[in-house]
Design a protein around this motif. Sequence first.
Motif, PDB file in Angstrom:
ATOM      1  N   GLN A 237       0.828  -1.203   0.000  1.00  0.00           N
ATOM      2  CA  GLN A 237       0.000   0.000   0.000  1.00  0.00           C
ATOM      3  C   GLN A 237       0.868   1.260   0.000  1.00  0.00           C
ATOM      4  O   GLN A 237       0.577   2.225  -0.702  1.00  0.00           O
ATOM      5  CB  GLN A 237      -0.927   0.008   1.206  1.00  0.00           C
ATOM      6  CG  GLN A 237      -1.820   1.222   1.230  1.00  0.00           C
ATOM      7  CD  GLN A 237      -2.603   1.359   2.512  1.00  0.00           C
ATOM      8  OE1 GLN A 237      -2.297   0.726   3.502  1.00  0.00           O
ATOM      9  NE2 GLN A 237      -3.602   2.202   2.487  1.00  0.00           N
TER      10      GLN A 237
ATOM     11  N   LEU B 292       3.870   1.575  -1.273  1.00  0.00           N
ATOM     12  CA  LEU B 292       4.424   1.709  -2.620  1.00  0.00           C
ATOM     13  C   LEU B 292       3.387   2.255  -3.588  1.00  0.00           C
ATOM     14  O   LEU B 292       3.686   3.149  -4.386  1.00  0.00           O
ATOM     15  CB  LEU B 292       4.946   0.352  -3.107  1.00  0.00           C
ATOM     16  CG  LEU B 292       5.521   0.319  -4.516  1.00  0.00           C
ATOM     17  CD1 LEU B 292       6.791   1.151  -4.588  1.00  0.00           C
ATOM     18  CD2 LEU B 292       5.790  -1.116  -4.936  1.00  0.00           C
ATOM     19  N   ALA B 293       2.159   1.744  -3.501  1.00  0.00           N
ATOM     20  CA  ALA B 293       1.090   2.220  -4.385  1.00  0.00           C
ATOM     21  C   ALA B 293       0.799   3.700  -4.117  1.00  0.00           C
ATOM     22  O   ALA B 293       0.581   4.475  -5.059  1.00  0.00           O
ATOM     23  CB  ALA B 293      -0.170   1.382  -4.187  1.00  0.00           C
TER      24      ALA B 293
ATOM     25  N   LYS C 206       2.923   5.953  -3.015  1.00  0.00           N
ATOM     26  CA  LYS C 206       4.018   6.763  -3.561  1.00  0.00           C
ATOM     27  C   LYS C 206       3.868   6.940  -5.064  1.00  0.00           C
ATOM     28  O   LYS C 206       4.109   8.027  -5.600  1.00  0.00           O
ATOM     29  CB  LYS C 206       5.364   6.123  -3.232  1.00  0.00           C
ATOM     30  CG  LYS C 206       5.778   6.325  -1.813  1.00  0.00           C
ATOM     31  CD  LYS C 206       7.171   5.844  -1.564  1.00  0.00           C
ATOM     32  CE  LYS C 206       7.488   6.077  -0.101  1.00  0.00           C
ATOM     33  NZ  LYS C 206       8.876   6.206   0.180  1.00  0.00           N
ATOM     34  N   ILE C 207       3.446   5.882  -5.746  1.00  0.00           N
ATOM     35  CA  ILE C 207       3.248   5.973  -7.199  1.00  0.00           C
ATOM     36  C   ILE C 207       2.108   6.935  -7.513  1.00  0.00           C
ATOM     37  O   ILE C 207       2.221   7.795  -8.390  1.00  0.00           O
ATOM     38  CB  ILE C 207       2.997   4.572  -7.790  1.00  0.00           C
ATOM     39  CG1 ILE C 207       4.261   3.726  -7.697  1.00  0.00           C
ATOM     40  CG2 ILE C 207       2.524   4.666  -9.232  1.00  0.00           C
ATOM     41  CD1 ILE C 207       4.063   2.268  -8.039  1.00  0.00           C
ATOM     42  N   VAL C 208       0.992   6.810  -6.791  1.00  0.00           N
ATOM     43  CA  VAL C 208      -0.154   7.691  -7.033  1.00  0.00           C
ATOM     44  C   VAL C 208       0.197   9.132  -6.683  1.00  0.00           C
ATOM     45  O   VAL C 208      -0.159  10.053  -7.419  1.00  0.00           O
ATOM     46  CB  VAL C 208      -1.391   7.214  -6.247  1.00  0.00           C
ATOM     47  CG1 VAL C 208      -2.503   8.243  -6.278  1.00  0.00           C
ATOM     48  CG2 VAL C 208      -1.885   5.889  -6.800  1.00  0.00           C
ATOM     49  N   ASN C 209       0.907   9.350  -5.586  1.00  0.00           N
ATOM     50  CA  ASN C 209       1.288  10.712  -5.200  1.00  0.00           C
ATOM     51  C   ASN C 209       2.211  11.357  -6.226  1.00  0.00           C
ATOM     52  O   ASN C 209       2.213  12.576  -6.390  1.00  0.00           O
ATOM     53  CB  ASN C 209       1.953  10.720  -3.822  1.00  0.00           C
ATOM     54  CG  ASN C 209       0.953  10.543  -2.702  1.00  0.00           C
ATOM     55  OD1 ASN C 209      -0.219  10.862  -2.859  1.00  0.00           O
ATOM     56  ND2 ASN C 209       1.406  10.029  -1.580  1.00  0.00           N
ATOM     57  N   HIS C 210       2.994  10.536  -6.933  1.00  0.00           N
ATOM     58  CA  HIS C 210       3.859  11.065  -7.988  1.00  0.00           C
ATOM     59  C   HIS C 210       3.034  11.570  -9.169  1.00  0.00           C
ATOM     60  O   HIS C 210       3.319  12.620  -9.737  1.00  0.00           O
ATOM     61  CB  HIS C 210       4.837   9.983  -8.450  1.00  0.00           C
ATOM     62  CG  HIS C 210       5.676  10.397  -9.615  1.00  0.00           C
ATOM     63  ND1 HIS C 210       6.690  11.321  -9.491  1.00  0.00           N
ATOM     64  CD2 HIS C 210       5.642  10.035 -10.915  1.00  0.00           C
ATOM     65  CE1 HIS C 210       7.242  11.509 -10.680  1.00  0.00           C
ATOM     66  NE2 HIS C 210       6.631  10.732 -11.556  1.00  0.00           N
ATOM     67  N   PHE C 211       1.982  10.827  -9.523  1.00  0.00           N
ATOM     68  CA  PHE C 211       1.175  11.188 -10.685  1.00  0.00           C
ATOM     69  C   PHE C 211       0.064  12.188 -10.374  1.00  0.00           C
ATOM     70  O   PHE C 211      -0.513  12.772 -11.276  1.00  0.00           O
ATOM     71  CB  PHE C 211       0.562   9.932 -11.322  1.00  0.00           C
ATOM     72  CG  PHE C 211       1.573   9.077 -12.021  1.00  0.00           C
ATOM     73  CD1 PHE C 211       2.185   9.523 -13.179  1.00  0.00           C
ATOM     74  CD2 PHE C 211       1.927   7.838 -11.524  1.00  0.00           C
ATOM     75  CE1 PHE C 211       3.117   8.750 -13.841  1.00  0.00           C
ATOM     76  CE2 PHE C 211       2.859   7.060 -12.165  1.00  0.00           C
ATOM     77  CZ  PHE C 211       3.470   7.511 -13.327  1.00  0.00           C
TER      78      PHE C 211
END
Length: 135
Positions: free
Chosen positions: A8, A10-11, A13-18
Amino acid sequence: MLGGLALQGLALKIVNHFIKKWDPLSQFIYYRVRGIARFAIVLLAVNVALPLMPLPNATLDGVRKALLAGFIVLIGSIVYTAINIAMTRYVNGLHMDGEDNLLARKAATQMRLLRRAINILIIFITAGFALMSFD
């Protein structure tokens, strides 16, 4: 459990980047519902792991009732958040910066009062249904 939390994280961090590329409404909705989404993921993980646990029937029954109450609280918080997002969007759409803004201020005040009343009603109904899940 720790693997799920790491996944969760990791997911997120990816969403916060986009999320920086999203439009403001999508960002607003994302920030309002991410706590609810975390709660839903935890409920789902416990529900999936429950049949794999060697527990007595009485304990399983209690855990299932607690999961049902958690699901009811999840639905109540989704409704609560959706109502608040809709009302916030309505109030933000009012033109409060003009000189003759009496109608806009009246509408904003009415929406604040209506929001409080609806939120209290949602909380009481959700608590009532959650408590009814326990015999």
